[in-house]
Design an enzyme around this catalytic site. Structure first.
Site, PDB file in Angstrom:
ATOM      1  N   HIS A   1      -3.295  14.563  11.456  1.00 52.36           N
ATOM      2  CA  HIS A   1      -2.806  15.749  11.332  1.00 52.36           C
ATOM      3  C   HIS A   1      -4.026  17.159  12.045  1.00 52.36           C
ATOM      4  O   HIS A   1      -5.071  17.500  11.299  1.00 52.36           O
ATOM      5  CB  HIS A   1      -1.560  16.881  10.700  1.00 52.36           C
ATOM      6  CG  HIS A   1      -1.976  17.243   9.212  1.00 52.36           C
ATOM      7  ND1 HIS A   1      -2.314  15.869   8.348  1.00 52.36           N
ATOM      8  CD2 HIS A   1      -2.683  18.287   8.521  1.00 52.36           C
ATOM      9  CE1 HIS A   1      -2.391  16.535   7.552  1.00 52.36           C
ATOM     10  NE2 HIS A   1      -3.065  17.901   7.496  1.00 52.36           N
ATOM     11  N   LEU A   2      -3.609  17.559  12.662  1.00 52.88           N
ATOM     12  CA  LEU A   2      -4.585  19.331  13.396  1.00 52.88           C
ATOM     13  C   LEU A   2      -3.919  20.436  13.000  1.00 52.88           C
ATOM     14  O   LEU A   2      -2.685  20.082  13.702  1.00 52.88           O
ATOM     15  CB  LEU A   2      -4.600  18.809  15.364  1.00 52.88           C
ATOM     16  CG  LEU A   2      -5.715  17.765  15.316  1.00 52.88           C
ATOM     17  CD1 LEU A   2      -5.322  16.532  15.062  1.00 52.88           C
ATOM     18  CD2 LEU A   2      -5.965  17.828  16.971  1.00 52.88           C
ATOM     19  N   HIS A   3      -4.337  21.216  12.511  1.00 50.76           N
ATOM     20  CA  HIS A   3      -4.768  22.590  12.212  1.00 50.76           C
ATOM     21  C   HIS A   3      -4.100  23.185  13.390  1.00 50.76           C
ATOM     22  O   HIS A   3      -5.370  23.742  13.873  1.00 50.76           O
ATOM     23  CB  HIS A   3      -4.283  23.202  10.961  1.00 50.76           C
ATOM     24  CG  HIS A   3      -4.398  22.405   9.176  1.00 50.76           C
ATOM     25  ND1 HIS A   3      -3.561  23.055   8.591  1.00 50.76           N
ATOM     26  CD2 HIS A   3      -5.061  21.468   9.184  1.00 50.76           C
ATOM     27  CE1 HIS A   3      -3.195  21.810   7.553  1.00 50.76           C
ATOM     28  NE2 HIS A   3      -4.004  21.208   8.216  1.00 50.76           N
TER      29      HIS A   3
ATOM     30  N   GLY B   1      -9.361  18.646   0.705  1.00 54.64           N
ATOM     31  CA  GLY B   1      -7.982  19.972   0.997  1.00 54.64           C
ATOM     32  C   GLY B   1      -6.762  18.532   2.310  1.00 54.64           C
ATOM     33  O   GLY B   1      -5.916  19.494   2.357  1.00 54.64           O
TER      34      GLY B   1
ATOM     35  N   ASN C   1      -8.567  18.287   8.327  1.00 52.90           N
ATOM     36  CA  ASN C   1      -8.990  17.753   6.562  1.00 52.90           C
ATOM     37  C   ASN C   1      -9.371  16.746   6.934  1.00 52.90           C
ATOM     38  O   ASN C   1      -8.205  16.122   6.967  1.00 52.90           O
ATOM     39  CB  ASN C   1      -8.092  18.938   5.595  1.00 52.90           C
ATOM     40  CG  ASN C   1      -8.003  20.071   5.655  1.00 52.90           C
ATOM     41  OD1 ASN C   1      -9.079  20.728   6.182  1.00 52.90           O
ATOM     42  ND2 ASN C   1      -6.343  20.817   5.405  1.00 52.90           N
TER      43      ASN C   1
ATOM     44  N   SER D   1      -3.527  17.069   1.815  1.00 52.34           N
ATOM     45  CA  SER D   1      -2.573  16.283   0.946  1.00 52.34           C
ATOM     46  C   SER D   1      -1.663  15.738   1.557  1.00 52.34           C
ATOM     47  O   SER D   1      -0.875  15.355   1.211  1.00 52.34           O
ATOM     48  CB  SER D   1      -1.920  17.575   0.542  1.00 52.34           C
ATOM     49  OG  SER D   1      -1.711  18.548   1.809  1.00 52.34           O
TER      50      SER D   1
ATOM     51  N   ASP E   1       3.794  24.893  10.355  1.00 51.92           N
ATOM     52  CA  ASP E   1       3.805  24.367   9.484  1.00 51.92           C
ATOM     53  C   ASP E   1       4.885  25.198   7.969  1.00 51.92           C
ATOM     54  O   ASP E   1       4.750  26.459   8.048  1.00 51.92           O
ATOM     55  CB  ASP E   1       2.288  25.104   8.041  1.00 51.92           C
ATOM     56  CG  ASP E   1       1.534  24.087   7.192  1.00 51.92           C
ATOM     57  OD1 ASP E   1       1.116  23.348   7.544  1.00 51.92           O
ATOM     58  OD2 ASP E   1       2.081  24.376   6.095  1.00 51.92           O
ATOM     59  N   ILE E   2       4.664  24.246   6.935  1.00 50.74           N
ATOM     60  CA  ILE E   2       6.032  24.313   6.127  1.00 50.74           C
ATOM     61  C   ILE E   2       5.155  26.345   5.380  1.00 50.74           C
ATOM     62  O   ILE E   2       5.737  26.886   4.801  1.00 50.74           O
ATOM     63  CB  ILE E   2       6.640  23.448   5.160  1.00 50.74           C
ATOM     64  CG1 ILE E   2       7.996  24.225   4.867  1.00 50.74           C
ATOM     65  CG2 ILE E   2       5.457  23.159   3.857  1.00 50.74           C
ATOM     66  CD1 ILE E   2       8.538  22.449   3.956  1.00 50.74           C
TER      67      ILE E   2
HETATM   68  P1  DGP Z   1      -3.619  19.394   4.844  1.00 49.16           P
HETATM   69  O1  DGP Z   1      -3.436  19.635   3.304  1.00 49.16           O
HETATM   70  O2  DGP Z   1      -4.921  19.334   5.490  1.00 49.16           O
HETATM   71  O3  DGP Z   1      -2.960  17.653   4.354  1.00 49.16           O
HETATM   72  O4  DGP Z   1      -2.327  19.703   5.378  1.00 49.16           O
HETATM   73  C1  DGP Z   1      -0.996  19.321   5.078  1.00 49.16           C
HETATM   74  C2  DGP Z   1      -0.225  20.303   5.765  1.00 49.16           C
HETATM   75  O5  DGP Z   1       0.957  20.429   5.824  1.00 49.16           O
HETATM   76  C3  DGP Z   1       0.121  21.688   4.285  1.00 49.16           C
HETATM   77  O6  DGP Z   1      -0.438  22.863   5.196  1.00 49.16           O
HETATM   78  C4  DGP Z   1       1.430  21.809   4.423  1.00 49.16           C
HETATM   79  C5  DGP Z   1       2.059  21.345   5.796  1.00 49.16           C
HETATM   80  N1  DGP Z   1       3.722  20.026   5.266  1.00 49.16           N
HETATM   81  C6  DGP Z   1       3.147  19.732   3.935  1.00 49.16           C
HETATM   82  N2  DGP Z   1       4.558  19.344   3.795  1.00 49.16           N
HETATM   83  C7  DGP Z   1       5.599  20.070   4.183  1.00 49.16           C
HETATM   84  C8  DGP Z   1       7.154  19.583   5.128  1.00 49.16           C
HETATM   85  O7  DGP Z   1       8.026  18.909   4.746  1.00 49.16           O
HETATM   86  N3  DGP Z   1       7.018  20.652   6.643  1.00 49.16           N
HETATM   87  C9  DGP Z   1       5.982  21.241   6.894  1.00 49.16           C
HETATM   88  N4  DGP Z   1       6.530  21.438   8.325  1.00 49.16           N
HETATM   89  N5  DGP Z   1       5.118  21.029   7.205  1.00 49.16           N
HETATM   90  C10 DGP Z   1       4.749  20.703   6.035  1.00 49.16           C
END
Ligand code: DGP
Length: 112
Positions: free
Chosen positions: A98-100, A91, A85, A93, A30-31
């Site tokens: 996707h699974l965290h 939450g 989410n 976005s 995650d970024i």
């Molecule tokens: P959610 O809020 O559950 O939709 O999680 C989206 C996640 O994606 C958030 O934790 C940040 C991550 N994210 C957003 N843009 C990027 C990106 O360009 N690269 C990576 N590696 N993660 C990203």
């Protein structure tokens, strides 16, 4: 989908710190990490949210969970949180399922 960020990461068109991939799923860091380990697992197939799954995705969903355990263990995490989410108010976005996988620190419950 050309305008989907996680489709572009899954295809390799957009950069990410990938930690795992196979024919069905890609995992990358995650970024904006919420802990020492924060890895996202995405299906290569574009599915917008958990609520958009169909019965034909049942095997895929099981596979994504097994990939989550694989990447958590590979990152040295025996204890970790798996979170999805579903929808903006929860939450979400990025509207590609996707699974965290979050770990490496004590995690409170319930999450905020
Ligand atoms: P959610 O809020 O559950 O939709 O999680 C989206 C996640 O994606 C958030 O934790 C940040 C991550 N994210 C957003 N843009 C990027 C990106 O360009 N690269 C990576 N590696 N993660 C990203």
């Amino acid at each position: 989908m050309a305008d989907c960020l996680f489709c572009r990461i899954a295809s390799g068109e957009a950069r990410a710190d990938r930690v795992y991939e196979d024919d069905f799923a890609v995992a990358f860091r995650d970024i904006n990490p919420a802990g020492p380990t924060h890895i996202l697992i995405v299906p290569r197939k574009h599915i917008a949210t958990l609520a958009d799954l169909t019965p034909e995705d049942d095997a895929l969903v099981g596979h994504l969970h097994r990939v989550a355990v694989t990447v958590a263990h590979a990152d040295g995490r025996r204890d970790f949180r798996l979170a999805v989410n579903c929808g903006a108010d929860a939450g979400q976005s990025v509207f590609h399922l996707h699974l965290h996988v979050i770990g490496g620190r004590p995690l409170a419950w319930p999450p905020g």
